[in-house]
Motif scaffolding. Sequence first.
Motif, PDB file in Angstrom:
ATOM      1  N   GLY A 102       0.824  -1.203   0.000  1.00 19.55           N
ATOM      2  CA  GLY A 102       0.000   0.000   0.000  1.00 19.55           C
ATOM      3  C   GLY A 102       0.856   1.250   0.000  1.00 19.55           C
ATOM      4  O   GLY A 102       2.082   1.197  -0.100  1.00 19.55           O
ATOM      5  N   ASN A 103       0.194   2.367   0.114  1.00 21.49           N
ATOM      6  CA  ASN A 103       0.861   3.666   0.101  1.00 21.49           C
ATOM      7  C   ASN A 103       1.258   4.039   1.522  1.00 21.49           C
ATOM      8  O   ASN A 103       0.400   4.296   2.378  1.00 21.49           O
ATOM      9  N   VAL A 104       2.562   4.090   1.789  1.00 16.61           N
ATOM     10  CA  VAL A 104       3.048   4.444   3.121  1.00 16.61           C
ATOM     11  C   VAL A 104       2.864   5.938   3.332  1.00 16.61           C
ATOM     12  O   VAL A 104       3.461   6.757   2.633  1.00 16.61           O
ATOM     13  N   THR A 105       2.039   6.309   4.292  1.00 18.03           N
ATOM     14  CA  THR A 105       1.788   7.725   4.561  1.00 18.03           C
ATOM     15  C   THR A 105       2.504   8.217   5.811  1.00 18.03           C
ATOM     16  O   THR A 105       2.655   9.425   5.999  1.00 18.03           O
ATOM     17  N   LYS A 106       2.947   7.295   6.656  1.00 18.94           N
ATOM     18  CA  LYS A 106       3.681   7.702   7.857  1.00 18.94           C
ATOM     19  C   LYS A 106       4.351   6.493   8.463  1.00 18.94           C
ATOM     20  O   LYS A 106       3.844   5.375   8.386  1.00 18.94           O
ATOM     21  N   MET A 107       5.528   6.730   9.080  1.00 14.66           N
ATOM     22  CA  MET A 107       6.229   5.678   9.815  1.00 14.66           C
ATOM     23  C   MET A 107       6.741   6.278  11.119  1.00 14.66           C
ATOM     24  O   MET A 107       7.347   7.338  11.129  1.00 14.66           O
ATOM     25  N   THR A 115      11.222   4.024  30.129  1.00 20.90           N
ATOM     26  CA  THR A 115      12.169   5.072  29.777  1.00 20.90           C
ATOM     27  C   THR A 115      11.981   6.269  30.707  1.00 20.90           C
ATOM     28  O   THR A 115      10.871   6.542  31.179  1.00 20.90           O
ATOM     29  N   HIS A 116      13.087   6.968  30.936  1.00 21.74           N
ATOM     30  CA  HIS A 116      13.013   8.191  31.728  1.00 21.74           C
ATOM     31  C   HIS A 116      12.268   9.248  30.931  1.00 21.74           C
ATOM     32  O   HIS A 116      12.431   9.360  29.712  1.00 21.74           O
ATOM     33  N   ARG A 117      11.428  10.015  31.583  1.00 21.82           N
ATOM     34  CA  ARG A 117      10.589  10.967  30.854  1.00 21.82           C
ATOM     35  C   ARG A 117      11.392  12.060  30.166  1.00 21.82           C
ATOM     36  O   ARG A 117      10.882  12.723  29.262  1.00 21.82           O
ATOM     37  N   PHE A 118      12.631  12.267  30.573  1.00 23.25           N
ATOM     38  CA  PHE A 118      13.460  13.284  29.930  1.00 23.25           C
ATOM     39  C   PHE A 118      14.432  12.671  28.912  1.00 23.25           C
ATOM     40  O   PHE A 118      15.268  13.375  28.363  1.00 23.25           O
ATOM     41  N   LEU A 119      14.316  11.359  28.668  1.00 23.58           N
ATOM     42  CA  LEU A 119      15.224  10.694  27.741  1.00 23.58           C
ATOM     43  C   LEU A 119      14.917  11.116  26.306  1.00 23.58           C
ATOM     44  O   LEU A 119      13.784  11.031  25.841  1.00 23.58           O
ATOM     45  N   THR A 120      15.921  11.596  25.597  1.00 27.56           N
ATOM     46  CA  THR A 120      15.786  11.958  24.189  1.00 27.56           C
ATOM     47  C   THR A 120      16.724  11.085  23.372  1.00 27.56           C
ATOM     48  O   THR A 120      17.907  10.953  23.707  1.00 27.56           O
ATOM     49  N   LEU A 121      16.188  10.504  22.313  1.00 29.37           N
ATOM     50  CA  LEU A 121      16.975   9.614  21.464  1.00 29.37           C
ATOM     51  C   LEU A 121      17.121  10.219  20.079  1.00 29.37           C
ATOM     52  O   LEU A 121      16.170  10.805  19.540  1.00 29.37           O
ATOM     53  N   ASP A 122      18.301  10.092  19.499  1.00 29.09           N
ATOM     54  CA  ASP A 122      18.555  10.498  18.117  1.00 29.09           C
ATOM     55  C   ASP A 122      18.601   9.251  17.251  1.00 29.09           C
ATOM     56  O   ASP A 122      19.196   8.235  17.629  1.00 29.09           O
ATOM     57  N   ILE A 123      17.991   9.347  16.073  1.00 32.30           N
ATOM     58  CA  ILE A 123      17.856   8.190  15.186  1.00 32.30           C
ATOM     59  C   ILE A 123      18.384   8.551  13.801  1.00 32.30           C
ATOM     60  O   ILE A 123      18.099   9.636  13.279  1.00 32.30           O
ATOM     61  N   ASN A 124      19.139   7.639  13.206  1.00 31.35           N
ATOM     62  CA  ASN A 124      19.491   7.786  11.797  1.00 31.35           C
ATOM     63  C   ASN A 124      19.456   6.420  11.135  1.00 31.35           C
ATOM     64  O   ASN A 124      19.189   5.407  11.779  1.00 31.35           O
ATOM     65  N   SER A 125      19.667   6.407   9.838  1.00 29.11           N
ATOM     66  CA  SER A 125      19.627   5.173   9.061  1.00 29.11           C
ATOM     67  C   SER A 125      21.008   4.910   8.472  1.00 29.11           C
ATOM     68  O   SER A 125      21.718   5.855   8.105  1.00 29.11           O
ATOM     69  N   PRO A 126      21.416   3.625   8.368  1.00 28.85           N
ATOM     70  CA  PRO A 126      22.700   3.329   7.726  1.00 28.85           C
ATOM     71  C   PRO A 126      22.787   3.892   6.313  1.00 28.85           C
ATOM     72  O   PRO A 126      23.877   4.173   5.809  1.00 28.85           O
ATOM     73  N   HIS A 127      21.626   4.091   5.668  1.00 29.94           N
ATOM     74  CA  HIS A 127      21.605   4.624   4.303  1.00 29.94           C
ATOM     75  C   HIS A 127      21.620   6.157   4.290  1.00 29.94           C
ATOM     76  O   HIS A 127      21.899   6.766   3.260  1.00 29.94           O
ATOM     77  N   LYS A 128      21.294   6.786   5.424  1.00 29.62           N
ATOM     78  CA  LYS A 128      21.306   8.247   5.534  1.00 29.62           C
ATOM     79  C   LYS A 128      21.960   8.633   6.859  1.00 29.62           C
ATOM     80  O   LYS A 128      21.307   9.185   7.752  1.00 29.62           O
ATOM     81  N   ASP A 145       9.045  10.429  14.284  1.00 24.40           N
ATOM     82  CA  ASP A 145       8.519  10.301  12.925  1.00 24.40           C
ATOM     83  C   ASP A 145       9.704  10.043  11.999  1.00 24.40           C
ATOM     84  O   ASP A 145      10.515  10.931  11.753  1.00 24.40           O
ATOM     85  N   VAL A 146       9.802   8.822  11.490  1.00 24.71           N
ATOM     86  CA  VAL A 146      10.949   8.439  10.660  1.00 24.71           C
ATOM     87  C   VAL A 146      10.552   8.263   9.198  1.00 24.71           C
ATOM     88  O   VAL A 146      11.261   7.610   8.436  1.00 24.71           O
ATOM     89  N   THR A 147       9.421   8.856   8.806  1.00 23.64           N
ATOM     90  CA  THR A 147       8.913   8.650   7.448  1.00 23.64           C
ATOM     91  C   THR A 147       9.950   9.011   6.398  1.00 23.64           C
ATOM     92  O   THR A 147      10.290   8.191   5.527  1.00 23.64           O
ATOM     93  N   GLN A 148      10.462  10.226   6.464  1.00 23.28           N
ATOM     94  CA  GLN A 148      11.420  10.675   5.451  1.00 23.28           C
ATOM     95  C   GLN A 148      12.763   9.979   5.580  1.00 23.28           C
ATOM     96  O   GLN A 148      13.534   9.914   4.621  1.00 23.28           O
ATOM     97  N   LEU A 149      13.028   9.437   6.745  1.00 23.03           N
ATOM     98  CA  LEU A 149      14.323   8.789   6.968  1.00 23.03           C
ATOM     99  C   LEU A 149      14.400   7.414   6.315  1.00 23.03           C
ATOM    100  O   LEU A 149      15.437   7.039   5.761  1.00 23.03           O
ATOM    101  N   VAL A 150      13.314   6.657   6.346  1.00 20.31           N
ATOM    102  CA  VAL A 150      13.388   5.262   5.896  1.00 20.31           C
ATOM    103  C   VAL A 150      12.353   4.896   4.841  1.00 20.31           C
ATOM    104  O   VAL A 150      12.309   3.749   4.397  1.00 20.31           O
TER     105      VAL A 150
END
Length: 315
Positions: A102-107, A115-128, A145-150
């Motif tokens: 189907g058409n992916v509209t969001k990921m 998790t601690h409520r103040f925990l912030t995580l950074d995410i990237n992709s091996p391709h980007k 929201d990782v839509t544009q990332l993956v």
Amino acid sequence: MMVPQCLHLAVFFVAVGVMATIPPQLNIEVLHKLGIDASGSSPGNLRPLSSYIRHVFQQIQERQDVLRIPGDRDPRVQFYSSTSENSNGIIEFDLTRAPVIGNVTKMEVAFTGHTHRFLTLDINSPHKPTTVVSTVQTPQGPVADVTQLVVDEISQSTITLQISIRTAENKNRIRHLRPVLAVFLDLNVSAFHERHERFVVEDWGSAISQDTAETNNHCRLVPWTVSFVDIGLNKFVLEPESYLANNCEGNCPIAPIDSYFNSTNHVVFQVMTNTSFFCCTPIEYKSQSLMFLQNGTVPVIRTITEMSVTRCACR
């Protein structure tokens, strides 16, 4: 005395529930009609659903009319748990468990563990590797929201999706975060945060009130709740346990001309010529969202049409 031919399916289920056990074959046929694979394993070993998954389900159920994209596609959300979660920061999601069609509209990636409520995580992709996405704190935990990332990887039918995560302090403390990947397919996700009104069954705009209809046993909409436990489908349907299906009950006059009864001119003349009779029957429906397991492992949310009666008529 003429016996009505329009016995509703709802009445059938009530009768079966009282008088007999529902045949297993009927359950299988109902599951197939709902798009549920009955060959998958039951959710007995499934982890309790996280507050994030329940939140998404609630949002879709409450906004289903505005979330649906016009077309023939089947709107749904598929959830994938990570297949690996180790200290090197690489997380993998196996998409073969439920193919993305189907058409992916969001990921989104949500971290559903403790998790601690103040925990912030950074995410990237091996391709980007140069593109970094940060999580946002929500009442359900950190979500990104990782839509544009993956999304490019999904469009290339990637079997295994990889992301790399790290804390803002550059410490890879990622164990026990229980990441979940949510793939939204053919859904207008921009409407998630719009204000909405809860569904209310309106009257028929007639001089005949609901109280009058009930007192005189006129054709009317009555509440009726279907329990998936009672009909033996709770082994497959994760949410909800029951839903308001409603039913049409009551008598139709010999000549129900009043607009309250929503009768067509055609059926009125059929009755006048003794070629038919009136029956209190549903004419409008509302959809209902269901969450079930695909391939026995992947929670999937689908919105099924014509599940709840919203209007009755003498036809």
